[in-house]
Motif scaffolding. Structure first.
Motif, PDB file in Angstrom:
ATOM      1  N   GLY A 191       0.785  -1.228   0.000  1.00 41.53           N
ATOM      2  CA  GLY A 191       0.000   0.000   0.000  1.00 41.53           C
ATOM      3  C   GLY A 191       0.811   1.268   0.000  1.00 41.53           C
ATOM      4  N   LEU A 192       1.865   1.321   0.833  1.00 43.78           N
ATOM      5  CA  LEU A 192       2.680   2.539   0.885  1.00 43.78           C
ATOM      6  C   LEU A 192       3.433   2.743  -0.421  1.00 43.78           C
ATOM      7  CD1 LEU A 192       3.735   4.961   2.462  1.00 43.78           C
ATOM      8  CD2 LEU A 192       5.507   3.469   3.438  1.00 43.78           C
ATOM      9  N   VAL A 193       3.934   1.672  -0.984  1.00 43.26           N
ATOM     10  CA  VAL A 193       4.650   1.751  -2.261  1.00 43.26           C
ATOM     11  C   VAL A 193       3.705   2.231  -3.367  1.00 43.26           C
ATOM     12  CG1 VAL A 193       5.895   0.419  -4.010  1.00 43.26           C
ATOM     13  CG2 VAL A 193       6.328   0.013  -1.584  1.00 43.26           C
ATOM     14  N   THR A 194       2.476   1.748  -3.335  1.00 39.82           N
ATOM     15  CA  THR A 194       1.487   2.199  -4.314  1.00 39.82           C
ATOM     16  C   THR A 194       1.285   3.710  -4.225  1.00 39.82           C
ATOM     17  OG1 THR A 194       0.336   0.076  -4.284  1.00 39.82           O
ATOM     18  CG2 THR A 194      -0.928   1.994  -5.019  1.00 39.82           C
ATOM     19  N   THR A 195       1.181   4.219  -3.005  1.00 43.04           N
ATOM     20  CA  THR A 195       1.013   5.662  -2.814  1.00 43.04           C
ATOM     21  C   THR A 195       2.215   6.425  -3.340  1.00 43.04           C
ATOM     22  OG1 THR A 195      -0.402   5.312  -0.881  1.00 43.04           O
ATOM     23  CG2 THR A 195       0.637   7.474  -1.088  1.00 43.04           C
ATOM     24  N   TRP A 196       3.423   5.934  -3.071  1.00 44.37           N
ATOM     25  CA  TRP A 196       4.630   6.586  -3.610  1.00 44.37           C
ATOM     26  C   TRP A 196       4.577   6.643  -5.131  1.00 44.37           C
ATOM     27  CZ3 TRP A 196       8.788   3.455  -0.436  1.00 44.37           C
ATOM     28  CH2 TRP A 196       8.846   3.950   0.873  1.00 44.37           C
ATOM     29  N   LEU A 197       4.335   5.489  -5.749  1.00 43.29           N
ATOM     30  CA  LEU A 197       4.413   5.407  -7.205  1.00 43.29           C
ATOM     31  C   LEU A 197       3.348   6.246  -7.903  1.00 43.29           C
ATOM     32  CD1 LEU A 197       5.151   1.584  -7.690  1.00 43.29           C
ATOM     33  CD2 LEU A 197       6.765   3.474  -7.757  1.00 43.29           C
ATOM     34  N   GLN A 198       2.237   6.470  -7.231  1.00 40.67           N
ATOM     35  CA  GLN A 198       1.164   7.233  -7.847  1.00 40.67           C
ATOM     36  C   GLN A 198       1.170   8.701  -7.432  1.00 40.67           C
ATOM     37  OE1 GLN A 198      -2.407   4.990  -6.973  1.00 40.67           O
ATOM     38  NE2 GLN A 198      -1.956   3.457  -8.525  1.00 40.67           N
ATOM     39  N   SER A 199       2.193   9.109  -6.667  1.00 39.39           N
ATOM     40  CA  SER A 199       2.309  10.518  -6.301  1.00 39.39           C
ATOM     41  C   SER A 199       2.774  11.328  -7.502  1.00 39.39           C
ATOM     42  CB  SER A 199       3.320  10.695  -5.156  1.00 39.39           C
ATOM     43  OG  SER A 199       2.859  10.084  -3.979  1.00 39.39           O
ATOM     44  N   PRO A 200       2.287  12.577  -7.637  1.00 39.35           N
ATOM     45  CA  PRO A 200       2.739  13.423  -8.740  1.00 39.35           C
ATOM     46  C   PRO A 200       4.236  13.690  -8.647  1.00 39.35           C
ATOM     47  CG  PRO A 200       0.990  14.494  -7.437  1.00 39.35           C
ATOM     48  CD  PRO A 200       1.322  13.230  -6.758  1.00 39.35           C
ATOM     49  N   GLY A 201       4.907  13.618  -9.770  1.00 39.56           N
ATOM     50  CA  GLY A 201       6.334  13.908  -9.795  1.00 39.56           C
ATOM     51  C   GLY A 201       7.212  12.827  -9.207  1.00 39.56           C
ATOM     52  N   TRP A 202       6.679  11.610  -9.063  1.00 43.12           N
ATOM     53  CA  TRP A 202       7.478  10.519  -8.505  1.00 43.12           C
ATOM     54  C   TRP A 202       8.697  10.229  -9.363  1.00 43.12           C
ATOM     55  CZ3 TRP A 202       8.912   7.359  -4.754  1.00 43.12           C
ATOM     56  CH2 TRP A 202       9.553   6.157  -5.075  1.00 43.12           C
ATOM     57  N   HIS A 203       9.865  10.105  -8.719  1.00 43.36           N
ATOM     58  CA  HIS A 203      11.046   9.560  -9.371  1.00 43.36           C
ATOM     59  C   HIS A 203      11.644   8.543  -8.408  1.00 43.36           C
ATOM     60  CE1 HIS A 203      12.892  12.499  -6.666  1.00 43.36           C
ATOM     61  NE2 HIS A 203      14.008  11.818  -6.790  1.00 43.36           N
ATOM     62  N   ASN A 204      12.161   7.497  -8.937  1.00 41.34           N
ATOM     63  CA  ASN A 204      12.573   6.355  -8.119  1.00 41.34           C
ATOM     64  C   ASN A 204      13.972   6.562  -7.545  1.00 41.34           C
ATOM     65  OD1 ASN A 204      12.980   3.914  -6.918  1.00 41.34           O
ATOM     66  ND2 ASN A 204      12.922   2.702  -8.795  1.00 41.34           N
ATOM     67  N   PRO A 205      14.101   6.768  -6.221  1.00 40.58           N
ATOM     68  CA  PRO A 205      15.425   6.910  -5.630  1.00 40.58           C
ATOM     69  C   PRO A 205      16.036   5.568  -5.216  1.00 40.58           C
ATOM     70  CG  PRO A 205      13.744   7.434  -4.005  1.00 40.58           C
ATOM     71  CD  PRO A 205      13.025   7.039  -5.252  1.00 40.58           C
ATOM     72  N   PHE A 206      15.299   4.467  -5.456  1.00 41.83           N
ATOM     73  CA  PHE A 206      15.722   3.166  -4.935  1.00 41.83           C
ATOM     74  C   PHE A 206      16.123   2.189  -6.039  1.00 41.83           C
ATOM     75  CE2 PHE A 206      12.157   4.578  -2.013  1.00 41.83           C
ATOM     76  CZ  PHE A 206      13.008   5.149  -1.077  1.00 41.83           C
ATOM     77  N   ASP A 207      16.412   2.698  -7.252  1.00 39.84           N
ATOM     78  CA  ASP A 207      16.627   1.792  -8.376  1.00 39.84           C
ATOM     79  C   ASP A 207      17.877   0.937  -8.229  1.00 39.84           C
ATOM     80  OD1 ASP A 207      18.203   4.007  -8.629  1.00 39.84           O
ATOM     81  OD2 ASP A 207      17.834   4.328 -10.757  1.00 39.84           O
ATOM     82  N   GLU A 208      18.853   1.365  -7.429  1.00 36.90           N
ATOM     83  CA  GLU A 208      20.050   0.547  -7.240  1.00 36.90           C
ATOM     84  C   GLU A 208      19.869  -0.486  -6.137  1.00 36.90           C
ATOM     85  OE1 GLU A 208      23.527   2.892  -6.714  1.00 36.90           O
ATOM     86  OE2 GLU A 208      23.303   3.963  -8.620  1.00 36.90           O
ATOM     87  N   LEU A 209      18.829  -0.330  -5.342  1.00 30.88           N
ATOM     88  CA  LEU A 209      18.572  -1.248  -4.229  1.00 30.88           C
ATOM     89  C   LEU A 209      17.498  -2.265  -4.575  1.00 30.88           C
ATOM     90  CD1 LEU A 209      19.072  -1.932  -1.190  1.00 30.88           C
ATOM     91  CD2 LEU A 209      17.223  -0.314  -0.666  1.00 30.88           C
ATOM     92  N   VAL A 210      16.452  -1.816  -5.265  1.00 33.21           N
ATOM     93  CA  VAL A 210      15.287  -2.652  -5.560  1.00 33.21           C
ATOM     94  C   VAL A 210      15.175  -2.823  -7.069  1.00 33.21           C
ATOM     95  CG1 VAL A 210      12.800  -2.887  -5.304  1.00 33.21           C
ATOM     96  CG2 VAL A 210      14.123  -1.762  -3.497  1.00 33.21           C
ATOM     97  N   ASP A 211      14.955  -4.063  -7.495  1.00 24.53           N
ATOM     98  CA  ASP A 211      14.868  -4.336  -8.929  1.00 24.53           C
ATOM     99  C   ASP A 211      13.526  -3.940  -9.519  1.00 24.53           C
ATOM    100  OD1 ASP A 211      17.488  -5.799  -9.456  1.00 24.53           O
ATOM    101  OD2 ASP A 211      16.684  -6.956  -7.772  1.00 24.53           O
TER     102      ASP A 211
END
Length: 509
Positions: A191-211
């Motif tokens: 649920g929390l990840v869903t909220t992050w991903l659907q927030s306006p202007g989301w950019h992924n700061p975790f791409d080196e940690l999470v595939d």
């Protein structure tokens, strides 16, 4: 390929996590090898079994009796004695607090806080991932993950992150896995990840940690990721992985969702609206078929409907087809529930409590929020439910942009007038979701400092700000004797998760 699914600390340990039983069942039905671990309840057991130094009477008593208290929360008699229940939960929580103090962590049965790291800042979450050894649960999850990897050789590990209270522990686990098992593919959802991903202007700061990061229900995306094709059919949730755990409740609680999203989806400021989540119901007939089989297989003491609001069609089918076990869930104030005969049928079907989002006792505020209800209907519903012997857990929201002290006092008057028909109250101060459609109409400022904040602060157009709201709640609303009495009913720490177990005593009163 094999995937390991994890439910991380720290969340209320009353029942299995909501999404993983359906996710595991769907993966297995489509040929994916899958195992599941509830690290939330396992982590609690790890902390409870620790021996720690204590230096005050309460802490010594809590440490001495902690295992007995845990066992008592599995007994129905504990919930018939409020003093015994409060002592058990408070002492367990005191012991957890003292465990946290050994590493300067604030931990409770429902929360996990580090005074130096915020779950609202991606840099802090990445710092926790780098310094995973500093997490309170490190000694636990290091051994468990090494054992699990050795036993099942997972190619993928998925973690379901639903609450802010789980974020720091989740990233500690991710950091450990990335360092020790760099070839395992890491997936983050919930649920929390869903909220992050659907927030306006989301950019992924975790791409080196999470595939992979997955928004919304993960069944389709995970099956496609692991098999290369989409699921071809819906399957019933599989709770077999969770029956081995002793959750803190008098019997096994079966969480079940007959839908995702909300069938109303019109309320202003609601995350379902701001995140533009679609409504996906299971047909009532299919839901009943699944529930009947799940009840036979798992023998629960309570069914917890997870729907944002149980649909009227589903309520009618439940009224006509008793489950044979108590159940509760969220509903909207609808004309069906204003019918005393229908409510009596619901009670006979096993309904012990309903959660209802009233939000305000001001009709003007309800209209501005597009709640689609009127207070005359609300009064009829409360009366009908009370006469049928169905408990009510009422949610109130103070500080929406249209409210002022005048409207807040209308809510106060409405609750006071109907206090005999209200068994539990949840009082919340309004937070403005970042993606709200109404955000352009308000003067906005940062609410929480952090790039992962899901709310923003605003200058209240009527001067009804958080400080004034808190003053009203503490000095006026909560001090009204009949309202204070309702607030005293709320189970400490567990709130609505344990409230249904108190209904027999409250109805007798």
């Amino acid at each position: 390929m094999h995937i390991l699914l994890l439910h991380p600390p720290q969340a209320k340990p009353a029942e299995p996590p909501a999404g993983l039983p359906l996710l595991a069942a769907t993966l297995r039905a489509h040929g994916c090898s899958c195992s599941v671990c509830d690290f939330n309840i396992e982590g609690l057991s790890y902390l409870i079994d620790r021996e720690i130094a204590t230096n005050d009477t309460w802490s010594r008593r809590a440490a001495k009796n902690r295992h007995r208290h845990l066992a008592s929360l599995n007994e129905t008699a504990t919930y018939e004695n409020p003093d015994k229940y409060i002592r058990a939960v408070a002492d367990i929580n005191r012991f957890l607090e003292n465990c946290g103090n050994t590493q300067n962590i604030q931990i409770s049965l429902a929360n996990y806080q580090d005074p130096y790291l915020s779950p609202l800042k991606s840099d802090d979450l990445l710092q926790q991932a780098r310094n995973f050894q500093e997490n309170l649960f490190f000694s636990f999850f290091e051994k468990r993950l090494r054992d699990e990897v050795a036993e099942t050789s997972p190619t993928h590990i998925g973690i379901s992150l639903n609450y802010l209270s789980q974020a720091l522990c989740t990233f500690a686990i991710l950091g450990f896995l990335r360092k020790e098992f760099p070839n395992i593919i890491l997936i983050l959802g919930g649920g929390l990840v869903t909220t992050w991903l659907q927030s306006p202007g989301w950019h992924n700061p975790f791409d080196e940690l999470v595939d992979y990061m997955i928004a919304g229900p993960g069944e389709e995306q995970l099956v496609e990721l692991l098999t290369g094709s989409l699921p071809v059919r819906r399957v019933s949730p599989d709770y077999s992985d969770f029956r081995r755990y002793s959750y803190l409740a008098p019997g096994f609680i079966l969480p079940y969702a007959a839908s995702t999203g909300c069938f109303w989806r019109k309320c202003s400021f609601c995350p379902e609206t701001s995140e533009r989540n679609r409504y996906h119901p299971v047909t009532p007939d299919m839901a009943m078929t699944e529930l009947e089989q799940l009840i036979r297989d798992n023998q629960p003491s309570l069914v917890h409907f997870l729907d944002n609001a149980i649909s009227p069609a589903m309520l009618h089918l439940l009224a006509d087809s008793p489950l044979g076990v108590p159940w509760y869930g969220f509903v909207r104030f609808t004309k069906e529930l204003a019918d005393p005969q229908f409510c009596r049928r619901l009670r006979r079907s096993g309904c012990v409590m309903l959660k209802l989002g009233l939000e305000s006792g001001s009709q003007e505020i309800l209209d501005r929020m597009n709640k689609g209800i009127d207070l005359q209907l609300v009064a009829q519903v409360l009366e009908a439910l009370a006469k049928a012997g169905i408990g009510t857990y009422i949610y109130l929201l103070f500080g929406t942009p249209g409210e002022s002290l005048t409207e807040a006092r209308q809510t106060f008057d409405f609750v006071r007038q109907h206090h005999h028909e209200i068994h539990f109250l949840n009082l919340a101060i309004f937070n403005l979701p970042i993606g709200s459609r109404e955000i352009d109409e308000l003067q906005i400022s940062d609410f929480y400092e952090g790039d992962l904040s899901i709310y923003c602060d605003f200058h209240h157009p009527r001067g009804w700000n958080r400080r004034e709201i808190r003053r009203f709640l503490e000095s006026e609303f909560k001090r009204e004797p009949v309202i204070h009495s309702i607030l005293q009913n709320d189970p400490i720490h567990f709130t609505s998760n344990h409230a249904p177990f108190f209904m027999p005593r409250l109805i007798r009163q």
